[in-house]
Design a protein around this motif. Sequence first.
Motif, PDB file in Angstrom:
ATOM      1  N   ASN A   1      10.073   3.890   2.895  1.00 31.24           N
ATOM      2  CA  ASN A   1       9.764   5.086   2.128  1.00 31.24           C
ATOM      3  C   ASN A   1      10.296   4.830   0.724  1.00 31.24           C
ATOM      4  N   GLN A   2      10.697   5.848   0.026  1.00 30.83           N
ATOM      5  CA  GLN A   2      11.128   5.708  -1.363  1.00 30.83           C
ATOM      6  C   GLN A   2      12.222   4.656  -1.500  1.00 30.83           C
ATOM      7  N   LEU A   3      12.102   3.830  -2.529  1.00 31.99           N
ATOM      8  CA  LEU A   3      13.122   2.836  -2.856  1.00 31.99           C
ATOM      9  C   LEU A   3      13.010   2.478  -4.327  1.00 31.99           C
ATOM     10  N   GLY A   4      13.960   1.691  -4.791  1.00 27.56           N
ATOM     11  CA  GLY A   4      13.969   1.260  -6.185  1.00 27.56           C
ATOM     12  C   GLY A   4      13.274  -0.076  -6.348  1.00 27.56           C
ATOM     13  N   PRO A   5      13.125  -0.537  -7.591  1.00 30.73           N
ATOM     14  CA  PRO A   5      12.375  -1.767  -7.849  1.00 30.73           C
ATOM     15  C   PRO A   5      12.987  -3.013  -7.201  1.00 30.73           C
ATOM     16  N   ASP A   6      14.298  -3.142  -7.204  1.00 28.69           N
ATOM     17  CA  ASP A   6      14.921  -4.331  -6.599  1.00 28.69           C
ATOM     18  C   ASP A   6      14.698  -4.347  -5.086  1.00 28.69           C
ATOM     19  N   GLN A   7      14.836  -3.183  -4.448  1.00 27.72           N
ATOM     20  CA  GLN A   7      14.607  -3.109  -3.009  1.00 27.72           C
ATOM     21  C   GLN A   7      13.139  -3.370  -2.672  1.00 27.72           C
ATOM     22  N   PHE A   8      12.250  -2.873  -3.539  1.00 26.57           N
ATOM     23  CA  PHE A   8      10.819  -3.114  -3.355  1.00 26.57           C
ATOM     24  C   PHE A   8      10.528  -4.618  -3.375  1.00 26.57           C
TER      25      PHE A   8
ATOM     26  N   TYR B   1       5.207   6.706   1.426  1.00 29.20           N
ATOM     27  CA  TYR B   1       5.234   5.753   2.531  1.00 29.20           C
ATOM     28  C   TYR B   1       4.592   4.469   2.039  1.00 29.20           C
ATOM     29  N   VAL B   2       5.269   3.330   2.219  1.00 28.10           N
ATOM     30  CA  VAL B   2       4.794   2.047   1.707  1.00 28.10           C
ATOM     31  C   VAL B   2       4.707   1.051   2.857  1.00 28.10           C
ATOM     32  N   ARG B   3       3.575   0.352   2.933  1.00 26.52           N
ATOM     33  CA  ARG B   3       3.393  -0.743   3.905  1.00 26.52           C
ATOM     34  C   ARG B   3       3.263  -2.040   3.114  1.00 26.52           C
ATOM     35  N   TYR B   4       3.889  -3.105   3.619  1.00 31.33           N
ATOM     36  CA  TYR B   4       3.960  -4.390   2.924  1.00 31.33           C
ATOM     37  C   TYR B   4       3.220  -5.458   3.730  1.00 31.33           C
ATOM     38  N   TYR B   5       2.482  -6.316   3.006  1.00 35.21           N
ATOM     39  CA  TYR B   5       1.695  -7.372   3.639  1.00 35.21           C
ATOM     40  C   TYR B   5       1.817  -8.665   2.836  1.00 35.21           C
TER      41      TYR B   5
ATOM     42  N   VAL C   1       0.873  -1.167   0.000  1.00 36.79           N
ATOM     43  CA  VAL C   1       0.000   0.000   0.000  1.00 36.79           C
ATOM     44  C   VAL C   1       0.913   1.221   0.000  1.00 36.79           C
ATOM     45  N   VAL C   2       0.806   2.012  -1.060  1.00 35.21           N
ATOM     46  CA  VAL C   2       1.638   3.195  -1.235  1.00 35.21           C
ATOM     47  C   VAL C   2       0.788   4.421  -0.925  1.00 35.21           C
ATOM     48  N   MET C   3       1.277   5.240  -0.003  1.00 38.28           N
ATOM     49  CA  MET C   3       0.594   6.479   0.374  1.00 38.28           C
ATOM     50  C   MET C   3       1.527   7.642   0.078  1.00 38.28           C
ATOM     51  N   THR C   4       1.029   8.628  -0.672  1.00 34.60           N
ATOM     52  CA  THR C   4       1.888   9.723  -1.082  1.00 34.60           C
ATOM     53  C   THR C   4       1.064  10.947  -1.446  1.00 34.60           C
ATOM     54  N   GLN C   5       1.768  11.973  -1.890  1.00 37.40           N
ATOM     55  CA  GLN C   5       1.135  13.163  -2.437  1.00 37.40           C
ATOM     56  C   GLN C   5       1.623  13.330  -3.869  1.00 37.40           C
ATOM     57  N   ASN C   6       0.773  13.868  -4.711  1.00 35.94           N
ATOM     58  CA  ASN C   6       1.051  13.854  -6.147  1.00 35.94           C
ATOM     59  C   ASN C   6       2.275  14.664  -6.557  1.00 35.94           C
ATOM     60  N   TRP C   7       2.701  15.623  -5.786  1.00 31.64           N
ATOM     61  CA  TRP C   7       3.807  16.493  -6.162  1.00 31.64           C
ATOM     62  C   TRP C   7       5.182  15.934  -5.784  1.00 31.64           C
ATOM     63  N   CYS C   8       5.251  14.863  -5.040  1.00 33.30           N
ATOM     64  CA  CYS C   8       6.510  14.347  -4.485  1.00 33.30           C
ATOM     65  C   CYS C   8       7.411  13.767  -5.582  1.00 33.30           C
ATOM     66  N   PRO C   9       8.640  14.308  -5.761  1.00 29.94           N
ATOM     67  CA  PRO C   9       9.543  13.789  -6.794  1.00 29.94           C
ATOM     68  C   PRO C   9       9.925  12.324  -6.579  1.00 29.94           C
ATOM     69  N   ASP C  10      10.088  11.899  -5.320  1.00 31.00           N
ATOM     70  CA  ASP C  10      10.402  10.488  -5.065  1.00 31.00           C
ATOM     71  C   ASP C  10       9.245   9.586  -5.499  1.00 31.00           C
ATOM     72  N   TRP C  11       8.031  10.049  -5.275  1.00 25.97           N
ATOM     73  CA  TRP C  11       6.868   9.292  -5.717  1.00 25.97           C
ATOM     74  C   TRP C  11       6.821   9.208  -7.243  1.00 25.97           C
ATOM     75  N   LEU C  12       7.114  10.300  -7.911  1.00 26.71           N
ATOM     76  CA  LEU C  12       7.073  10.302  -9.378  1.00 26.71           C
ATOM     77  C   LEU C  12       8.059   9.287  -9.948  1.00 26.71           C
TER      78      LEU C  12
END
Length: 122
Positions: A109-116, A95-99, A33-44
Amino acid sequence: MIRIHDLPDDAALAAIRDGEFPSTITGEPLVAVVMTQNWCPDWLRMRSWFKRMEKAGEPIDRDIDVYMLIYNKVDYYKEFLHHKENSFGNRLIPYVRYYAAGTYLGDSNQLGPDQFLARFDS
């Protein structure tokens, strides 16, 4: 394969009310579950590689459902922000929560695809 969904409003409101997302969301085999705001460069940046992985049908060894909430665009923005920062204890975005099958695995928080992907490794 990565499958991207918008987090339903009722699931976000349930998290505010109950302190956690409902099992209808977290009960899938693997969920982020990814929670963010639309303007965040890390989110983009994250959104970009999520979309690439989804579109390409990225050949990964598991299926992951990713639910996204752009909470500065919802009517309950202030309530959700308060919940995220105080109940979940995270003031950074994204902010990301994993289940896994309803069990909370952790957050980031922000990470790359391999870390995800590594967040789902046992």
